[in-house]
Design a protein around this motif. Structure first.
Motif, PDB file in Angstrom:
ATOM      1  N   TYR A 107       4.160   9.886   2.161  1.00 17.72           N
ATOM      2  CA  TYR A 107       3.047   9.395   2.963  1.00 17.72           C
ATOM      3  C   TYR A 107       1.758   9.266   2.149  1.00 17.72           C
ATOM      4  CZ  TYR A 107       6.166  10.887   6.725  1.00 17.72           C
ATOM      5  OH  TYR A 107       7.247  11.045   7.557  1.00 17.72           O
ATOM      6  N   ASN A 109       0.570   7.512  -0.304  1.00 15.02           N
ATOM      7  CA  ASN A 109      -0.082   6.235  -0.622  1.00 15.02           C
ATOM      8  C   ASN A 109      -0.251   5.351   0.616  1.00 15.02           C
ATOM      9  OD1 ASN A 109       2.622   5.775  -0.310  1.00 15.02           O
ATOM     10  ND2 ASN A 109       2.766   4.208  -1.895  1.00 15.02           N
ATOM     11  N   LYS A 110      -0.161   5.952   1.788  1.00 16.36           N
ATOM     12  CA  LYS A 110      -0.315   5.202   3.032  1.00 16.36           C
ATOM     13  C   LYS A 110      -1.607   5.598   3.734  1.00 16.36           C
ATOM     14  CE  LYS A 110       3.910   3.743   2.344  1.00 16.36           C
ATOM     15  NZ  LYS A 110       4.185   2.348   1.906  1.00 16.36           N
ATOM     16  N   LYS A 111      -1.953   4.870   4.774  1.00 20.19           N
ATOM     17  CA  LYS A 111      -3.082   5.235   5.621  1.00 20.19           C
ATOM     18  C   LYS A 111      -2.599   5.612   7.018  1.00 20.19           C
ATOM     19  CE  LYS A 111      -6.725   2.604   3.307  1.00 20.19           C
ATOM     20  NZ  LYS A 111      -7.756   1.543   3.459  1.00 20.19           N
ATOM     21  N   GLY A 143      -2.106  -0.483   3.694  1.00 18.87           N
ATOM     22  CA  GLY A 143      -1.701   0.909   3.827  1.00 18.87           C
ATOM     23  C   GLY A 143      -0.968   1.255   5.104  1.00 18.87           C
ATOM     24  N   ASN A 199      -0.736  10.252   9.643  1.00 21.78           N
ATOM     25  CA  ASN A 199      -1.700   9.877   8.608  1.00 21.78           C
ATOM     26  C   ASN A 199      -1.082  10.060   7.230  1.00 21.78           C
ATOM     27  OD1 ASN A 199      -1.776  12.633   8.057  1.00 21.78           O
ATOM     28  ND2 ASN A 199      -3.808  12.950   8.910  1.00 21.78           N
ATOM     29  N   ASN A 200      -1.879   9.912   6.184  1.00 21.65           N
ATOM     30  CA  ASN A 200      -1.330   9.954   4.822  1.00 21.65           C
ATOM     31  C   ASN A 200      -0.974  11.363   4.357  1.00 21.65           C
ATOM     32  OD1 ASN A 200      -3.907  10.946   4.546  1.00 21.65           O
ATOM     33  ND2 ASN A 200      -4.480   9.643   2.832  1.00 21.65           N
ATOM     34  N   LYS A 201      -1.170  12.345   5.216  1.00 27.20           N
ATOM     35  CA  LYS A 201      -0.723  13.707   4.924  1.00 27.20           C
ATOM     36  C   LYS A 201       0.496  14.076   5.760  1.00 27.20           C
ATOM     37  CE  LYS A 201      -5.331  15.334   3.583  1.00 27.20           C
ATOM     38  NZ  LYS A 201      -6.416  16.311   3.841  1.00 27.20           N
TER      39      LYS A 201
END
Length: 221
Positions: A107, A109-111, A143, A199-201
């Motif tokens: 995750y 490199n995503k938004k 993202g 989310n990205n976490k």
């Protein structure tokens, strides 16, 4: 005309479901000494909205009922609900891709990631795919990503539906009996379509988000 027919059927189903749910609520409050009460709790669809209510009912069951597998199953289910509150870290997604590989995703490199639960036999799930493609194509370079998680038990039906709908994003399935599905249990999937937004976490920031609300979230980012 067909759209009006579908809307009417949907409204009728909603009325029936609401009446059934109200009857269940009334029954489980008044019957702490029967195995039926924890069994019913494992089959309701408003666990997130009324977690505290069901927890209170479960805690108030008789000692004899609490010694049964039905109580254990209901208690485990409520624990899963408690563990996937908004802000919690999402459970790993289990299963294999269409190529037969174990599913893995980062995750970092995503938004925003949409985890979308569906099945080949779920018409509403598949009807939203064209609209979801529009959003995906618009925001994937910024993202946004999607993971479709099928709860199909039959691998061939999952693969056939995936090909028919030309799903372009991550697509994974366990292809096991739904009672044995880790994804269904960990994400407490009681009906489909259902989704979570991460989310990205890898933390939960939304649940059962409508597509227009999803796009508003993406526009803010």
């Amino acid at each position: 005309m067909y759209r009006k027919y579908l809307d009417t059927i949907t409204q009728m189903d909603e009325c029936i479901n609401n009446a059934n749910l109200a009857a269940i609520h009334q029954f489980i409050v008044k019957n702490p000494n029967t195995l039926i009460t924890p069994y019913l709790i494992t089959n309701v669809y408003d666990l997130f909205e009324r977690y505290a209510f069901y927890k209170k009912v479960l805690d108030g069951l008789s000692p004899a009922v609490k010694q049964t597998k039905y109580y254990n199953e209901a208690n485990e289910l409520l624990q899963s609900v408690k563990n996937i509150y908004i802000g919690a870290e999402a459970s790993p997604i289990n299963g294999k891709t269409l190529k037969g590989d174990d599913f893995k995703i980062s995750y970092a490199n995503k938004k925003i990631i949409l985890v979308d639960f569906w099945a080949s036999y779920c018409a509403p799930c598949r009807q939203q795919t064209p609209d979801l493609k529009v959003i995906y194509n618009k925001y994937k370079s910024k993202g946004f990503d999607i993971v479709s998680v099928s709860i199909d038990e039959d691998a061939m039906k999952w693969k056939r539906a995936s090909a028919q709908d030309s799903i372009p994003w991550h697509n994974v399935a366990e292809c096991v009996d739904q009672s044995d599905s880790k994804n269904i249990r960990n994400f407490v999937v009681k009906s489909i379509p259902a989704n979570y937004v991460l989310n990205n976490k890898g933390r939960l920031i939304g649940r059962n988000v409508e597509l227009d609300s999803l796009e508003r979230m993406l526009k803010k980012l």
